[in-house]
Design an enzyme around this catalytic site. Sequence first.
Site, PDB file in Angstrom:
ATOM      1  N   GLU A  16      -9.536   6.234   7.046  1.00  0.00           N
ATOM      2  CA  GLU A  16      -8.102   6.473   6.955  1.00  0.00           C
ATOM      3  C   GLU A  16      -7.704   7.741   6.201  1.00  0.00           C
ATOM      4  O   GLU A  16      -6.749   8.419   6.591  1.00  0.00           O
ATOM      5  CB  GLU A  16      -7.423   5.271   6.276  1.00  0.00           C
ATOM      6  CG  GLU A  16      -7.474   4.005   7.073  1.00  0.00           C
ATOM      7  CD  GLU A  16      -7.149   2.781   6.228  1.00  0.00           C
ATOM      8  OE1 GLU A  16      -7.956   2.450   5.341  1.00  0.00           O
ATOM      9  OE2 GLU A  16      -6.089   2.171   6.446  1.00  0.00           O
ATOM     10  N   ARG A  21       0.827  -1.208   0.000  1.00  0.00           N
ATOM     11  CA  ARG A  21       0.000   0.000   0.000  1.00  0.00           C
ATOM     12  C   ARG A  21       0.866   1.265   0.000  1.00  0.00           C
ATOM     13  O   ARG A  21       0.501   2.271  -0.607  1.00  0.00           O
ATOM     14  CB  ARG A  21      -0.989   0.008   1.164  1.00  0.00           C
ATOM     15  CG  ARG A  21      -2.096   1.048   0.974  1.00  0.00           C
ATOM     16  CD  ARG A  21      -3.182   0.966   2.029  1.00  0.00           C
ATOM     17  NE  ARG A  21      -4.318   0.121   1.673  1.00  0.00           N
ATOM     18  CZ  ARG A  21      -5.395   0.543   0.994  1.00  0.00           C
ATOM     19  NH1 ARG A  21      -5.475   1.794   0.570  1.00  0.00           N
ATOM     20  NH2 ARG A  21      -6.381  -0.271   0.716  1.00  0.00           N
TER      21      ARG A  21
END
Lengths: 572, 857
Positions: free
Chosen positions: B735, B330
């Site tokens: 997030e 990620r």
Amino acid sequence: MISFYLNGKRHELTQLNPNTTVLEYLRLHEGQMDTKEGCGSGDCGACTVMVQRLPNANQSALNDENGDEKNATPPFYTINSCITLVSLMDGHHLMTASYLADNPEHHPERALLHPAQQAMVECHGSQCGFCTPGFVMSLACVYENNRMQTSQETASQNDAKQLSYDEVVASISGNLCRCTGYRPIIEAGLLMSDIGQQREAEQSAVKDLTISLATDAMASTKESIVSEHVPAETKLNNAESKAIAPAISDAGRQLYMPKSLDELNQVLAANPQATIWAGGTDLGLSVTQHLVDHEVIIQLSAVEALKSWSLLDTKSDSSDEGSDNEQAPSQSLVLGAGMSYQQMLPVLEQYFPSFAQVFERIASPQIRNMGTIGGNIANASPIGDLPPILLALDASIHLRHCASNSKESGNDLDNSDSVYTDEIIPLSEFFLDYKKTKLQAGSYVVAIHIPLMHDNQHLFIHKISKRYEDDISACLLAARIDVSVDGMTIEDARLGLGGMAAIPLLATTCQQALIGQAAEVASFEQASQVLSADVTPMTDVRASREYRSHVVQRLLVKCGKQLVAGRQTETA
Amino acid sequence: MSHHSSLFDSYSIRRVRPPKNKIGTSAKHDSAISHVMGTATYVDDIAKPQGTLHLAVGKSSHAHARVLSMDLSAVRDADGVVDVLSFKDLPAQTDIGAVFDGEPLMVDDITEYVGQTLFVVVATSHRAAKKAATKAVVEYETLPAVLSIDKALEQELFVRPSHFMKRGDAATALENAPIRIEGHIHMRGQEHFYLEGQVSYVVPCDDGGLEVYTSSQHPSEVQQLVAEVTDLPFHAVNTVVRRMGGGFGGKETQAAAWACLCGIIAKRHNVPVSMRLDRQDDMVVTGKRHEFANRYEVGLDESGRILGVDMQLAGLCGYAPDLSDAIVDRAMFHCDNAYYYPAAHVAGHRCKTHTVSNTAYRGFGGPQGLMTAEYMMDHIAYTLGQDPLQVRLANLYQDGQSTHYGQTIEHFDLAAIMTKLADDCDYDDRRQQILEANQKAAAEGSDKRLGLALTPVKFGISFTVQTLNQAGALVHIYTDGSIHLNHGGTEMGQGLYIKIAQIVANEFDVDLDTVKVSATRTDKVPNTSPTAASSGTDINGKAAQNACLNIKARILEFAAEHFDVAQEDIRFEKNHVYIGDKETLTFAEMIQLSYQNRISLSSTGYYKTPKIFYDRSKAWGRPFFYFALGAACAEVEIDTLTGEYKVLRCDVLHDAGQSINPAIDIGQIEGGFVQGMGWLTAEELIWNDKGKLASDSPANYKIPTAHDLPKQWNVKLYDRKNEEQTIYNSKAVGEPPFMLAASVWCALNNAVASLGDYKNNPELTMPATPEAVLKAVMRMQGTSWDLKTKVDTDTVDSLVKGAEENSDLFNEKAMPQDVRHAKDIDPKEVEGKQTDNQPNAIEHPNVAGARGPAHSE
């Protein structure tokens, strides 16, 4: 025996491990789960509870001496229940979050909430909710004190003072929240007085301030939060005190709670190895973090003499640094070692305003309510914030050494003088090495003597830490600069340093470099170059050696800038 | 203002509930009232019967060592101790690695980090267990420990193979570029500091099974692991998670170990077993955000437009894989943040060190990738003497372009968001004022400097492990019309329960308090994915909606026949059901009628995210369903004398799609922002040279307090529906806002850059503590940081030693002289030696591991 009220109910304890904290008592002994443990070290505020001294319990010598209204309702204050011994609750009313709300049907949707709680709900001030009870207690405390103050100041209680943004932030500076980013909590703090006023407007009868917290719109039969029906026996019988029996004990562990200096002297003489417990904001960690079970504890909280302060005329022989301030007032402020930060604050605001200003950066409200000046000095931590300031102020420390080898049997109150010796020494001689001081077994700190400042003396205090609030100093510089009458020459300088070395110390070489110089920034710049001769800072988790070295020099220069700026703006 | 809920009105009133339109867009958190009363029950608050046993672990004191012997007799003899277990006592599966093996429940032979579990003490109280655990006498043979990224890279010590993403010919693009810039950036980890520490409570059942109460973001994984370590079938273990006192990723995998230990002891002694980690233990023994040391080389045209990028990202994973494979992935996915790299080569390394295994943390590697891009943007701007915002805008993606992993950019509103934000907060005017103020300050010799920065966020939404993009829900309607809801998501404070309750209430158009959300239980909704990757509402909300639609379809079918009207004429509206013009029933009456006519009023719902595919072996595809977007503008003031600073103002414009609950979403944005700000400014995670965590308590690890917020703080939602068919066209919001805090760091960088007339990269490090700021300031001023005076090392040593001897008592730890920083590394050397051979990944390109469907990313 210790006795206190918990959420309106009286508790009396004699058999209890003296190392029991308030949080343990609540959660493990009482099954009272509305107070949470976040860190167990007084750093996060999740376990915050609200406390109020019961009226008529122990008279505060502080109030006596200053002629404050003795009848005034004692203020509410917050503490970290995780590191506070339950014995410190003696004579107090201890309140937790669920008590603030009225919830007879035991269903949250039907509870009538305290304005602080209501505001938190309306502002979306809780997310995970774990820190929330602590925030609620901090907000409720500032709310109640504000309300009490307003009603004392103004005849009509219609106009409760609105809390400012800064006041709200200050009230929650000892509470950590990881979810919300604080904005809705601050908003709740700003909103709660509106909610309270609206509540009051809706009530027909005007209620007594402190009682109304429990009864306000709650329509309950719950006992009032300030339990006025506290029987007089809250105070131990005088007959009992002669024996000086432990207040609580369990399995050989004992906690003594002397009620006077005489009793303290005797108990300590008989138990020189005992752990002396003042506020316990540092010692509490020995119990919770290092799993120590102290065998014998002597708790100082009931010795009112240690919580008093006075002004003392001193002979001017102490001005040994060759200054010739003819009009020297030669008075010292004597602060009892048992005074908490919060108790000292109004005194310091009066006599050392720039000292008082730094308090908002020392620890948290919860800690400042419990932590004492004596404790901060006696534990000799290199990162205590008071010692460097007191060093700069040329403070002395009054020590008492108690011994049991006197001819008396120890419990003869009349001859207590003979079991101890006193000494008053400059604070700079007190700290010996890392965590080592002049204190021996059987010694305690009685008071701190701080010479009052003249008009030509200036105090500058700078603290550096990663976080503004409630953080330990990477560097603390306290500078007392004495200038000549015309303000142009530095006649004396005292530079106290904290967080820089194993002990708090004076930068003597640098001081010498300042004395006799012109009161100009350049003098400070020059003097800052020799600071390295006084201290070789350490690298640790808070800062590197390099940063400490650079920043302390630069802070000294900042003091110079402030001195010059002050001279330019004021006439005195 | 009343808190009286209509749900608790009398039965007769409830039956004829009038329309109140209480679905509410900014509904309160479902537990708000019990939160403020302290009565919301967390795992440790559950009343435990007498005889409950408590656990504590004995911890390794070496980063890398062979355990030669453990004398546990004093532990056994300690007060209150009932039992002591070490590795050989484990009854079944001993490894609890979430995706890949490598995380033994206890040390067998070799300990690989300070704090690793050597043994577990079973005692009658928490304190007794903890006290006893300190009494072990352990002999070690120390082995060389690798503690830093650069050491791991040097020794090629990785927990998983390196991975590469590639588009175009980056090397050629760089060679031909008129301007080339090289840089590196080191980011520290971050402690989650959830206020509720790790905790588990396990109760044995009469059928031999286990009921597990835990504070976990991943109940199914806990269920499976507890079953594996106790040798039970999965169905015999039920995991219950009512709420967590904060998670932030730290309870995705790291909650399992304690539940497993409790499970083993509960089976062994057949009594309830409780375990919680005290704060300091929690900080030492659980994983954190990954530290990263990244480097980049970027080729630019004269205008500052990027032509090609070569990046190397190296994450410090700790001793075991945990979720690091997906986390470094990620970071790689987000190393572009919002900027188009026409040619790119991105290497990602998973460094193995002898430290605790790092784990998921809000953003999941994304922030570490994103900050690399933002740092690079600043670097470009200050090298070219341009306004950083112009450099950012010039390099922004445009619709139709694709990322360096092949995902086409669509519906990309970021330029509009940034421009709107810049307009709303007067970026241009304020920038001008700040430039002038700084010039004036320089002229007058003032120590204050101002800084301003506006930075974007683009964050990919979906688990990058495709399997996990599925969810289930269970909806019951009882005959009084009240609705009971379960789903696979967990509540950690983010407001997931209330959002999904809103969805269910909305589907039937009934009052919100008609719907009861209850604990997440693996016996209600099985095989759940972790509540992570910001996906909670997206996937569980859709699953709950599908359950509602199932029930609704049955009722519609029945009602159409019963009342003889067309299904289209039947409406669920305001607590009522309108049967064309014929008849109006209250919702409860309709439910009663359906029940009497034997219509099933309970349904599961299921959802899987559409459109996504990703071939990891080719590093190409569409891993994300969509991107969440946002931008923030921050203004700061620094003191160049001391490095201290204040954040004066922040403006945020964030894209939450069509928000289901704006209050909750704004709560996520603000909370994420401050958490991100903590990571980038104050929170400094430091290990000493022995691999021991030095910042191991809230006394020396400082998360932000209320004082640290900007006093002027405006947070707004960008009003636009998600183009993708998400639940009510909303966007995930957990997030992405964390990374809005980049603006604060960049503003500090901007303030420091003013000292060099914005023509030099200040090389400000992260976190930008006062120390870091002063260091950058002095560098810009040309003042030496290294101390001129010779250090009397004896003095230093004695001071440090003195402190260390006593440090165990009060946390005043001495540190080595060098706080380690990752050095530059040579990517080519590493690249030459690493291959992308990953048999697992190629066989199952979209599954990072072979454990089971519910194992995490």
